[in-house]
Design a protein around this motif. Sequence first.
Motif, short mmCIF file in Angstrom:
data_model
loop_
_atom_site.label_atom_id
_atom_site.label_comp_id
_atom_site.label_asym_id
_atom_site.label_seq_id
_atom_site.Cartn_x
_atom_site.Cartn_y
_atom_site.Cartn_z
N UNK A 109 -2.98 10.24 -3.31
CA UNK A 109 -3.33 10.39 -1.91
C UNK A 109 -4.01 9.20 -1.28
N UNK A 110 -4.28 8.16 -2.05
CA UNK A 110 -5.00 7.02 -1.51
C UNK A 110 -4.15 6.26 -0.49
N UNK A 111 -4.82 5.65 0.49
CA UNK A 111 -4.13 4.73 1.38
C UNK A 111 -3.85 3.44 0.62
N UNK A 112 -2.89 2.68 1.14
CA UNK A 112 -2.40 1.51 0.41
C UNK A 112 -3.48 0.49 0.12
N UNK A 113 -4.18 0.01 1.15
CA UNK A 113 -5.15 -1.07 0.95
C UNK A 113 -6.31 -0.64 0.05
N UNK A 114 -7.00 0.48 0.31
CA UNK A 114 -8.07 0.89 -0.60
C UNK A 114 -7.59 1.15 -2.02
N UNK A 115 -6.38 1.70 -2.16
CA UNK A 115 -5.86 1.99 -3.49
C UNK A 115 -5.66 0.72 -4.29
N UNK A 138 -8.80 -12.99 -1.13
CA UNK A 138 -7.78 -12.55 -0.17
C UNK A 138 -7.93 -11.07 0.16
N UNK A 139 -8.21 -10.26 -0.86
CA UNK A 139 -8.32 -8.82 -0.65
C UNK A 139 -9.46 -8.49 0.30
N UNK A 140 -10.51 -9.28 0.26
CA UNK A 140 -11.65 -9.04 1.14
C UNK A 140 -11.31 -9.26 2.61
N UNK A 141 -10.22 -9.96 2.90
CA UNK A 141 -9.82 -10.20 4.29
C UNK A 141 -8.83 -9.16 4.80
N UNK A 142 -8.40 -8.24 3.94
CA UNK A 142 -7.38 -7.28 4.33
C UNK A 142 -7.93 -6.24 5.31
N UNK A 143 -7.19 -5.92 6.35
CA UNK A 143 -7.62 -4.85 7.26
C UNK A 143 -7.65 -3.51 6.54
N UNK A 144 -8.44 -2.59 7.05
CA UNK A 144 -8.55 -1.23 6.53
C UNK A 144 -9.12 -1.18 5.11
N UNK A 145 -9.84 -2.20 4.73
CA UNK A 145 -10.52 -2.17 3.44
C UNK A 145 -11.79 -1.34 3.59
N UNK A 146 -11.92 -0.31 2.77
CA UNK A 146 -13.07 0.58 2.91
C UNK A 146 -14.35 -0.07 2.37
N UNK A 147 -15.49 0.49 2.76
CA UNK A 147 -16.78 -0.10 2.42
C UNK A 147 -17.02 -0.14 0.91
N UNK A 148 -16.63 0.93 0.22
CA UNK A 148 -16.85 0.98 -1.23
C UNK A 148 -16.07 -0.12 -1.94
N UNK A 149 -14.81 -0.31 -1.56
CA UNK A 149 -13.99 -1.35 -2.18
C UNK A 149 -14.54 -2.74 -1.86
N UNK A 150 -14.98 -2.92 -0.62
CA UNK A 150 -15.54 -4.22 -0.23
C UNK A 150 -16.78 -4.54 -1.06
N UNK A 172 -17.49 -3.44 -4.12
CA UNK A 172 -17.10 -3.74 -5.51
C UNK A 172 -16.48 -5.13 -5.62
N UNK A 173 -15.65 -5.49 -4.66
CA UNK A 173 -15.03 -6.81 -4.69
C UNK A 173 -16.07 -7.91 -4.52
N UNK A 174 -17.00 -7.70 -3.60
CA UNK A 174 -18.05 -8.69 -3.37
C UNK A 174 -18.92 -8.87 -4.61
N UNK A 175 -19.16 -7.78 -5.33
CA UNK A 175 -19.98 -7.85 -6.54
C UNK A 175 -19.30 -8.64 -7.66
N UNK A 176 -17.98 -8.75 -7.61
CA UNK A 176 -17.26 -9.49 -8.65
C UNK A 176 -17.32 -11.00 -8.45
N UNK A 177 -17.49 -11.44 -7.23
CA UNK A 177 -17.42 -12.87 -6.94
C UNK A 177 -18.50 -13.69 -7.66
#
Length: 395
Positions: A94-100, A174-186, A188-193
């Motif tokens: 059921x996930x949307x494409x970008x958050x998934x 690149x993923x951090x610039x994608x539209x419709x990126x949810x706060x939780x994913x953002x 987690x991605x930021x924490x990896x950098x």
Amino acid sequence: MAVVELDELGSSQHGLTAEQGLRLARSGLVAATPSALVPGRWDVSARGRVGAARVGDVELWVRPKLDIARLLFLLGYAIDPKGWRDDEVDLATGDELVPAVANALCRLTERALRRGLLQGYLEVEETSYVLRGRLRENDQLRRHHGRVIPLELRHDDFTVDIAENRILLAAITRMLTAPRLDRHSRHRLTALRPRLADVTTLVRGARLPEWRPNRLNARYHTALRLAEIVWRATSPEHAPGSVTATGFLFDLSRIFEDFVTVALAESLPLHGTGAAHRQFPCTLDESSAVWMRPDLVWTVGNTPAAVVDAKYKREKPDGYPNADLYQLLAYCVALGLRRGHLVYAAGVGEGNGEPSRHLVRRAGVEIVCHALDLTAPPATLLRQVDELAKELTER
């Protein structure tokens, strides 16, 4: 910000300013025309791409009909049929494409980095006052005109700044610039950098570095393949028009074509002796003025034995588009074949069914139309491809 939401094959009306509508039209991502009946409304239609994009101050979201996990399987298999692990990506239906995709990238990257960053040897050229490695004699003479120091050196450095880590960092950025990126994913991605702080960030316009799978980078494999998918989906070439668009978009026609040709190229040698050629160059006329490139040609002893053309179009009650039949007929005539194969994507829930066959009058050429059920589990889908490969090798 205006929001435009569409289904993969759908169209709808939206209230847009003239500037917003023109930007969408010029982006090439969708078809946009002013409504002939309602002022201030624009008719917007999808054009074969799915995902999210930002065009000026318009946020575009095209929902795929295909399950997201299946979409990524098609992409991953086309990149590496032997190495893609669909079970490791593990997307929720059921996930949307970008958050998934963002969550999958986070999870796989975290798993890859669990034992620390992968290290490897990188050839480094530098100017130094301490001798290390090999002296670059030509550069030394050209730059320093006979002086002993500084030294122009080349040496191998054991570092984390290698291709595998650069690819992961590039995909995360690149993923951090994608539209419709949810706060939780953002988050987690930021924490990896910071974990990749010693890795070089790719400059704008650069290409991904090449990497080769081996036992040393085995824990990175699936993460790297997903990172390559993210990189392709967020690349500027997905906005073919004259207006710049940033987003996360997949070209479904290209995905389907790549999957069919790669999967068939893997399966055909199991059923016969020959060679599979993707985008096989051939000419229609004797003077070689009209060039053609069928999606896949199977040759036996350097002689074409079968031709395949893949089209991402769902079957309709009225039959397949005639233009596709004409195109394949031209391939068959030019290659001297009595049979050609069209492969379509079956509609959701329609299943595979029996191939339809068209015998061309006065030409003696048979065109066989197949439909692959993309909603089937990966193993079932690959069995469909295997059955098609078996038919192609039967003479």
